[in-house]
Motif scaffolding. Structure first.
Motif, mmCIF file in Angstrom:
data_model
loop_
_atom_site.group_PDB
_atom_site.id
_atom_site.type_symbol
_atom_site.label_atom_id
_atom_site.label_comp_id
_atom_site.label_asym_id
_atom_site.label_seq_id
_atom_site.Cartn_x
_atom_site.Cartn_y
_atom_site.Cartn_z
ATOM 1 N N HIS A 118 26.271 34.017 57.194
ATOM 2 C CA HIS A 118 26.141 35.451 57.381
ATOM 3 C C HIS A 118 26.839 35.809 58.578
ATOM 4 C CE1 HIS A 118 23.530 39.040 56.603
ATOM 5 N NE2 HIS A 118 24.218 39.324 57.583
ATOM 6 N N HIS A 163 30.015 38.663 60.264
ATOM 7 C CA HIS A 163 30.533 40.098 60.059
ATOM 8 C C HIS A 163 31.735 40.428 60.633
ATOM 9 C CE1 HIS A 163 27.088 41.846 57.640
ATOM 10 N NE2 HIS A 163 26.364 41.365 58.375
ATOM 11 N N LYS A 165 26.269 40.444 47.509
ATOM 12 C CA LYS A 165 25.377 40.862 48.306
ATOM 13 C C LYS A 165 24.737 42.113 48.082
ATOM 14 C CE LYS A 165 23.918 41.536 53.103
ATOM 15 N NZ LYS A 165 24.288 41.918 54.580
ATOM 16 N N HIS A 199 17.741 37.407 56.314
ATOM 17 C CA HIS A 199 17.025 37.953 57.413
ATOM 18 C C HIS A 199 15.371 37.347 57.223
ATOM 19 C CE1 HIS A 199 20.460 40.297 58.121
ATOM 20 N NE2 HIS A 199 20.101 40.921 57.337
ATOM 21 N N ASP A 246 24.367 36.630 61.467
ATOM 22 C CA ASP A 246 24.488 38.249 61.506
ATOM 23 C C ASP A 246 24.834 38.615 62.907
ATOM 24 O OD1 ASP A 246 24.292 40.531 60.390
ATOM 25 O OD2 ASP A 246 21.979 40.990 60.855
HETATM 26 ZN ZN LIG Z 1 24.241 41.274 58.238
#
Ligand SMILES: [Zn+2]
Length: 428
Positions: A88, A90, A215, A267, A338
């Motif tokens: 995960h 970004h 996603k 999450h 994340d």
């Molecule tokens: Zn994310």
């Protein structure tokens, strides 16, 4: 000039099969180290050797016989492990800790975001990550551009699997910005759908452009995708052999995602035992993007706030409890950071703080490594190719100094060497 060049090429390619004009010799590496982490058996083994031929693992064992021109890398008492996977990431997003999420997309051009992604990609390699799965907030398919740039060698970076824009209902995740900008930014960063047909179309558009995973937002800022929309997304993706993972931080929002048949949940903040039980039964993995005491430390430091070690523990206690609940429920845990907030540390290091957090929560070093290797490889649809060191797998390897088994917190941050696709991409 052009004519002369074409003539030369014509001669080169018509000489025939007997003429070897560009074949490079096979490259062999033999890695020797005191400790080896076997992700399939989930154990540390002593004194294993790894023979690499070009970009693949050829053999693993003791006292291997190797070709004469093999380059031997004697790594002493270090630990050899499969290259880490962050499921995960970004890399096209960076949020300042005191600004809304959308500011980055409002201020940064696509070109600047791609250039910055090059920096984050490099930092992932340096930290020992040889694969990342980038899950949106990447404009309109900028993640595909970064993936291509890495694959073509324009800049170094891990293997990259991408989702394209996150598919959600009509609100995305943009908040805290002037309403005048809401529509433009939301449409730039998300794929917003209303109704089953639009949901199917969005998936098909993503597949046509070449994404690796879909996603969805099981929950956006205010709206949720309906059960029928989610089902349509999952069915359309699965028909094309793509998996679907759902952003879902609330237990109640997970129910529709689970019923719709998603493959993973991102999450999962404090889900109920009954929800976790359902997920375990259906084989739905969780990517707990919780962070750790070290993430909290970075927050305090970036905001120049005083703190005690106890503050760090208190703040991470909830995350640790959730991790233990996932483990107890036998849900497959897949490592994912994340990481996107600018905490003035290298992105790869921030990503690793999440993995370290699983250890802090009480997982054994072996179990922690499984989350970031074999579990993640399965979630990414790359089982037997990455997340494992065995014959036929890609030679994606990280070598840690120190003793990973007895002191994972220290060792995890002592990366000595990283090999991606058979090439040494980091060495200390
Ligand atoms: Zn994310």
């Amino acid at each position: 000039m052009a004519k002369a060049l074409s003539a030369a090429l014509l001669i080169l390619f018509t000489i025939g099969p007997g003429f070897v004009y560009s074949q490079t010799p096979d490259k062999y590496y033999l890695l020797k180290a005191g400790q080896f982490y076997d992700s399939e058996k989930n154990v540390f083994v002593q004194d294993q050797q790894v023979l690499i031929k070009n970009n693949l693992v050829l053999e693993v064992g003791t006292q291997l016989t190797v070709p004469p021109d093999t380059e031997v890398l004697d790594l002493g008492d270090a630990t050899i492990a499969p290259g880490l996977i962050d499921a995960h990431s970004h890399v096209l997003l960076e949020q300042q800790s005191d600004e809304p999420l959308a500011v980055d997309a409002m201020l940064m051009s696509s070109e600047a975001r791609v250039l910055r992604a090059a920096k984050f990609s490099r930092s992932y390699l340096d930290a020992g990550f040889t694969t990342i799965r980038d899950l949106g907030n990447s404009g309109q398919y900028l993640d595909l551009e970064v993936r291509r740039a890495i694959n073509r060698g324009y800049f170094p970076g891990p293997r990259m699997l991408v989702s394209g824009p996150i598919i959600g209902s009509m609100d995305g995740q943009v908040d805290g910005i002037p309403l005048a900008d809401f529509d433009r930014i939301s449409r730039q960063e998300y794929s917003m759908v209303s109704g089953v047909e639009e949901a199917k179309k969005a998936v098909r558009e993503h597949i046509a452009r070449g994404v690796d995973v879909i996603k969805i937002l099981a929950i956006g800022n205010r709206l949720v995708l309906s059960l029928d929309e989610m089902k349509a997304i999952v069915e359309t993706a699965h028909a094309e052999r793509l998996t679907v993972t759902a952003h879902c931080d609330r237990d109640w929002a997970a129910q529709n995602a689970i019923e719709a048949g998603v493959d993973g949940i991102e999450h999962a903040y404090g889900f109920k035992p009954s929800t976790l039980e359902k997920m375990a039964a259906k084989g739905i993995y969780v990517v707990p993007t919780y962070g750790s005491t070290e993430t909290i430390r970075a927050y305090y430091e970036v905001q120049n706030q005083p703190y005690t070690e106890q503050d760090l523990k208190d703040n991470a206690a909830g995350w640790n409890k959730w991790t233990r609940e996932l483990k107890a429920a036998d849900v497959t845990i897949v490592a994912g950071s994340d990481a996107y907030i600018d905490l003035k540390r290298p992105r790869g290091e921030l990503a690793k703080q999440t993995i370290w957090g699983y250890a802090d929560a009480g997982l054994s070093p072996e179990d922690v490594l499984q989350t970031a290797t074999i579990n993640a490889a399965a979630a990414l649809g790359m089982k037997d190719q990455i997340g494992v060191i065995k014959p036929g797998a890609f030679a994606d390897i990280v070598v840690f100094g120190g003793d990973l088994k007895t002191d994972i917190k220290t060792s995890l941050y002592q990366v000595k060497m990283v090999i991606k696709d058979g090439e040494i991409v980091f060495r200390k």
